[in-house]
Scaffold this motif. Sequence first.
Motif, PDB file in Angstrom:
ATOM      1  N   GLU A  69      66.570  61.589   5.812  1.00  0.00           N
ATOM      2  CA  GLU A  69      67.227  61.837   7.101  1.00  0.00           C
ATOM      3  C   GLU A  69      67.628  63.308   7.248  1.00  0.00           C
ATOM      4  O   GLU A  69      67.508  63.894   8.327  1.00  0.00           O
ATOM      5  CB  GLU A  69      68.439  60.913   7.258  1.00  0.00           C
ATOM      6  CG  GLU A  69      69.288  61.135   8.499  1.00  0.00           C
ATOM      7  CD  GLU A  69      68.539  61.013   9.830  1.00  0.00           C
ATOM      8  OE1 GLU A  69      67.478  60.365   9.866  1.00  0.00           O
ATOM      9  OE2 GLU A  69      69.013  61.604  10.824  1.00  0.00           O
ATOM     10  N   ILE A  70      68.065  63.903   6.166  1.00  0.00           N
ATOM     11  CA  ILE A  70      68.437  65.325   6.223  1.00  0.00           C
ATOM     12  C   ILE A  70      67.196  66.185   6.459  1.00  0.00           C
ATOM     13  O   ILE A  70      67.211  67.132   7.249  1.00  0.00           O
ATOM     14  CB  ILE A  70      69.176  65.724   4.930  1.00  0.00           C
ATOM     15  CG1 ILE A  70      70.543  65.032   4.904  1.00  0.00           C
ATOM     16  CG2 ILE A  70      69.340  67.236   4.828  1.00  0.00           C
ATOM     17  CD1 ILE A  70      71.338  65.256   3.629  1.00  0.00           C
TER      18      ILE A  70
ATOM     19  N   SER B  70      64.498  65.240   8.002  1.00  0.00           N
ATOM     20  CA  SER B  70      64.042  65.027   9.377  1.00  0.00           C
ATOM     21  C   SER B  70      64.875  65.830  10.368  1.00  0.00           C
ATOM     22  O   SER B  70      64.347  66.417  11.311  1.00  0.00           O
ATOM     23  CB  SER B  70      64.126  63.541   9.735  1.00  0.00           C
ATOM     24  OG  SER B  70      63.327  62.778   8.863  1.00  0.00           O
ATOM     25  N   ARG B  71      66.173  65.851  10.161  1.00  0.00           N
ATOM     26  CA  ARG B  71      67.046  66.632  11.041  1.00  0.00           C
ATOM     27  C   ARG B  71      66.673  68.114  10.965  1.00  0.00           C
ATOM     28  O   ARG B  71      66.652  68.815  11.981  1.00  0.00           O
ATOM     29  CB  ARG B  71      68.516  66.434  10.660  1.00  0.00           C
ATOM     30  CG  ARG B  71      69.005  65.044  10.996  1.00  0.00           C
ATOM     31  CD  ARG B  71      70.482  64.831  10.674  1.00  0.00           C
ATOM     32  NE  ARG B  71      70.847  63.441  10.986  1.00  0.00           N
ATOM     33  CZ  ARG B  71      72.086  62.987  11.044  1.00  0.00           C
ATOM     34  NH1 ARG B  71      73.102  63.779  10.792  1.00  0.00           N
ATOM     35  NH2 ARG B  71      72.310  61.720  11.339  1.00  0.00           N
TER      36      ARG B  71
ATOM     37  N   LEU C 291      63.541  69.056  12.996  1.00  0.00           N
ATOM     38  CA  LEU C 291      63.767  69.212  14.440  1.00  0.00           C
ATOM     39  C   LEU C 291      64.303  70.611  14.744  1.00  0.00           C
ATOM     40  O   LEU C 291      63.844  71.271  15.668  1.00  0.00           O
ATOM     41  CB  LEU C 291      64.757  68.147  14.950  1.00  0.00           C
ATOM     42  CG  LEU C 291      65.277  68.345  16.382  1.00  0.00           C
ATOM     43  CD1 LEU C 291      64.145  68.306  17.395  1.00  0.00           C
ATOM     44  CD2 LEU C 291      66.334  67.292  16.721  1.00  0.00           C
TER      45      LEU C 291
ATOM     46  N   GLY D 149      60.073  59.354   8.854  1.00  0.00           N
ATOM     47  CA  GLY D 149      60.865  60.060   9.866  1.00  0.00           C
ATOM     48  C   GLY D 149      60.531  61.537   9.938  1.00  0.00           C
ATOM     49  O   GLY D 149      60.564  62.145  11.015  1.00  0.00           O
TER      50      GLY D 149
ATOM     51  N   THR E 103      65.406  58.585  14.731  1.00  0.00           N
ATOM     52  CA  THR E 103      63.985  58.944  14.738  1.00  0.00           C
ATOM     53  C   THR E 103      63.441  59.054  16.154  1.00  0.00           C
ATOM     54  O   THR E 103      62.745  60.007  16.495  1.00  0.00           O
ATOM     55  CB  THR E 103      63.179  57.920  13.921  1.00  0.00           C
ATOM     56  OG1 THR E 103      63.679  57.930  12.580  1.00  0.00           O
ATOM     57  CG2 THR E 103      61.712  58.279  13.888  1.00  0.00           C
TER      58      THR E 103
ATOM     59  N   ARG F 259      64.836  62.160  17.975  1.00  0.00           N
ATOM     60  CA  ARG F 259      64.180  63.408  17.561  1.00  0.00           C
ATOM     61  C   ARG F 259      62.810  63.572  18.195  1.00  0.00           C
ATOM     62  O   ARG F 259      62.412  64.688  18.531  1.00  0.00           O
ATOM     63  CB  ARG F 259      64.031  63.439  16.037  1.00  0.00           C
ATOM     64  CG  ARG F 259      65.230  63.962  15.321  1.00  0.00           C
ATOM     65  CD  ARG F 259      64.902  64.210  13.863  1.00  0.00           C
ATOM     66  NE  ARG F 259      64.723  62.984  13.120  1.00  0.00           N
ATOM     67  CZ  ARG F 259      65.701  62.349  12.478  1.00  0.00           C
ATOM     68  NH1 ARG F 259      66.918  62.836  12.474  1.00  0.00           N
ATOM     69  NH2 ARG F 259      65.455  61.251  11.818  1.00  0.00           N
TER      70      ARG F 259
ATOM     71  N   VAL G 254      62.137  67.025  20.108  1.00  0.00           N
ATOM     72  CA  VAL G 254      61.159  68.017  19.644  1.00  0.00           C
ATOM     73  C   VAL G 254      60.045  68.153  20.672  1.00  0.00           C
ATOM     74  O   VAL G 254      59.475  69.244  20.855  1.00  0.00           O
ATOM     75  CB  VAL G 254      60.627  67.688  18.224  1.00  0.00           C
ATOM     76  CG1 VAL G 254      59.505  66.658  18.247  1.00  0.00           C
ATOM     77  CG2 VAL G 254      60.164  68.967  17.515  1.00  0.00           C
TER      78      VAL G 254
ATOM     79  N   ARG H 297      61.603  70.354  23.497  1.00  0.00           N
ATOM     80  CA  ARG H 297      61.744  71.756  23.065  1.00  0.00           C
ATOM     81  C   ARG H 297      60.391  72.453  22.982  1.00  0.00           C
ATOM     82  O   ARG H 297      60.268  73.633  23.319  1.00  0.00           O
ATOM     83  CB  ARG H 297      62.421  71.810  21.695  1.00  0.00           C
ATOM     84  CG  ARG H 297      63.892  71.431  21.735  1.00  0.00           C
ATOM     85  CD  ARG H 297      64.483  71.545  20.337  1.00  0.00           C
ATOM     86  NE  ARG H 297      65.841  71.027  20.287  1.00  0.00           N
ATOM     87  CZ  ARG H 297      66.602  71.053  19.196  1.00  0.00           C
ATOM     88  NH1 ARG H 297      66.112  71.573  18.062  1.00  0.00           N
ATOM     89  NH2 ARG H 297      67.829  70.570  19.207  1.00  0.00           N
TER      90      ARG H 297
ATOM     91  N   TYR I  63      73.903  62.746  17.037  1.00  0.00           N
ATOM     92  CA  TYR I  63      73.633  61.665  16.083  1.00  0.00           C
ATOM     93  C   TYR I  63      74.881  60.775  15.941  1.00  0.00           C
ATOM     94  O   TYR I  63      74.784  59.571  15.751  1.00  0.00           O
ATOM     95  CB  TYR I  63      73.267  62.231  14.720  1.00  0.00           C
ATOM     96  CG  TYR I  63      71.959  62.988  14.667  1.00  0.00           C
ATOM     97  CD1 TYR I  63      70.755  62.353  14.947  1.00  0.00           C
ATOM     98  CD2 TYR I  63      71.909  64.332  14.288  1.00  0.00           C
ATOM     99  CE1 TYR I  63      69.558  63.034  14.870  1.00  0.00           C
ATOM    100  CE2 TYR I  63      70.713  65.018  14.211  1.00  0.00           C
ATOM    101  CZ  TYR I  63      69.538  64.375  14.495  1.00  0.00           C
ATOM    102  OH  TYR I  63      68.351  65.044  14.405  1.00  0.00           O
TER     103      TYR I  63
ATOM    104  N   SER J 140      73.940  61.313   7.865  1.00  0.00           N
ATOM    105  CA  SER J 140      72.855  60.643   7.148  1.00  0.00           C
ATOM    106  C   SER J 140      73.520  59.776   6.084  1.00  0.00           C
ATOM    107  O   SER J 140      74.644  60.023   5.684  1.00  0.00           O
ATOM    108  CB  SER J 140      71.954  61.669   6.474  1.00  0.00           C
ATOM    109  OG  SER J 140      72.665  62.310   5.447  1.00  0.00           O
TER     110      SER J 140
END
Lengths: 366, 226
Positions: A49-50, A52-53, A56, A90, B69, B72, B76, B79, B209, B213
Motif C-alpha cells: 500500500e505504501i 502504491s501511494r 501515484l 495495487g 486502489t 488511485r 493518476v 493527473r 485515504y 496503510s
Amino acid sequence: MTREEPLVLGIESSCDETGVGIVRGTQLLTNTVSSSMDEHVRFGGVIPEIASRAHLEAFVPTLRTALDDAGVTLDELDAIAVTAGPGLSGALMVGVSAAKALAVATGKPLYAINHLVAHVGVGMLGDTFADGLPPDLGALLVSGGHTEILRVGNIASDVELLGSTIDDAAGEAYDKTARILGLGYPGGPAIDRLAREGDPKAIRFPRGLSQPKYMGTAEQPGPHRYDWSFSGLKTAVARSVEQYEAAGIDVPVADIAASFQEAVVDIITSKAVLACREHGITNLLLGGGVAANRRLRELAAERCAAAGITLTVPAPSLCTDNGAMVAALGARIVMDGGSPSGTAFGTDPSLPVTRIVLAAAREDRT
Amino acid sequence: MLLLALDTSAAATVALLRDDVVVGRFGSADTRSHAEVLAPAVQRILADAGVAGPDLDGIVAGVGPGPFTGLRAGLVTARTLGFVWDVPLLGVLSLDALAFDAVAGRAVPAGGGFLVGTDARRGEVYWAAYRAPADGSRLPELLDGPHVGAAATLPQGMPLAGRAASLYPDDLDGLPALATSDPDAVPLARVARCRLLAGEPLRDTAPLYLRESDARVPGPRKRATA
Ligand SMILES: [Zn+2]
C-alpha cells in the motif's frame, strides 16, 4: 510509426520503483527512477500500500523528468510500453492506469508487457552485448521480488521459465535474515558487507530443494530440479541465533551472515548453471537487484566460466527495476511488428513469462 | 465551459459536460475494474463528442474518500491527462457529488442539515455533514468531515444521502431517493463548475485515504535466553 528505430517510452511500477525510461531502438536515452525504498525501511520490507501511494505521487514528476532528460516530446514517441505483470497488484494498477491515460492523451499505441522478460530486455541496450542479444541465451533474475532462471529463445516470442523460487525470493530471504541479525533494511547490501568479515564455512546452512527426490536426473528430472526454496534457510538462521543466545554465547553475526550468503549464492548458481548446461544455454544474463551482490557475481562468474558459459551482468541501474527495460522490450516488439495491447487490458500479478506482450482485449479489436 | 470529470471513489464514472449539459457519460458498477475501464471510457466519450483533450477547460477529479486502489486509478488518470493536455486539474471531494444530488433533487429542505455516506468496506462508512443552501445557490455547505467510522457513530437526527444508508439501515436514516447512490462524475463536474463560476477555490488532487496503510512496524525479535 517508425519500425526501424522506434522511440519508445516505458513505464514500470510493479514493486517500489516508479520508473520511466525512453529508448530509440536499442539506444538508451533516459532511465529515470523514483524509489519509495526509504519509506519501507522501518517495516523491514516493501509494504504494497505504501508503494502504491508513492507511485501515484511520483508518476507525473518522473515522467516530466524523463522527457526533459531525454530531450524528447510526447509527440515524437512511436509507442508506449508498460509493465502489466507480474508484480504487486495495487502497484501495477497505478502504472497501467497512467500508461493508458498517456496512450489516450497522446494517441500513441500501448504495449502491455511482462516485467520478467523486460529484465532480459536491458541486454539489448547500449553495449551490454556488443552485437545485441546473443543466441542460446538464458537469464538468471534475482531480486527482492523474484528468483528465476529463464531460457530466452527469442525475447519477443519465445521465453520459457526453467525454474523459480517456490516461496520467498532471494532478496526477501536477505531482508528477513538481516532483520533476525539486526542489520536493517535492505538486507542484501548489509549482509554482503558484513559477510566479508565472516567465515562462509562456519555454519552449514541448508540448500533448499537440493535432495535427490527434488532434483532427479537430467533424463528424469525431479519436481524441483531448477527450483529454489529459501524459507527453510531463514528458519535455520533464526534457530542458529537462538542456540547461541540460549548458550549465553555472543552471536557470531559476521560468520552467520557469511554462511547464510554462501548458502544462498551456492544454491542459486549451482542450479542456474545446471539449468543452462541441460538446456544448451551458453550465454547467461544476470539481472535483478541482487545482481549487485559481490559474492553472487563472484561465484556465478566462477561457475559459469568452468561450465563454458559466458556471464553478462548489465550496469546496476539496469539490473534493478526500471522503465528503460520496459521501453527496450517494447521497442523490440515494435521492431518485430507486434500488435499493440489497446487500452482495455487488465493487470496480472502472476503473469507467466510465456505471455510477453498482452493481446488486445476484444472491445479494442473492432 | 467544457469539463471532463472522473470519479472512482466507488464506481468508475466519467462525464463530459459543456456548461450544464451532459455531453457524454460512462459508469461501471464494478468497483474492481477501474484500471481496465477508465481510459477506454475517456477515449470513447471524447471521440463521440468530437472533443480534443486540449480543448477542455478543466479535468475534474473526485479525490475520495474511497477504497485506495480504485481511487488511485482515477487520480493518476486525471493527473496524466492534465499533464499531457496542459489542462488545469480541479479536485473535488467525492462526497460533494452526492450532497449536490441531494440538494438538486430537493431531497433535503433549504437550510437543512444532512449527511452523506458511502461504503468504506470493513464495516465502516466514509461520511461528511452538510447544510443545504438557503439562498437559492446550488452548492451545499460542508460542515464536518470527511471522516471514516462505523455507521452507528454518525451524528443522529439527520437524513443521509448515499449507499451507506442501504448498507446500514438500522443505524442510518436514509433519503429514499439516494439510499443506493454512489458519487458520480456528472454532479462532481457540476460542483466544480459552480465553484469556478462563484470564484471559489478548488482542491488539489491529493487523495483522501483517511486510513493509514495496514503496515505494522515489526517488533523486536524475542531473544532466547539461557
Ligand atoms: Zn524486477
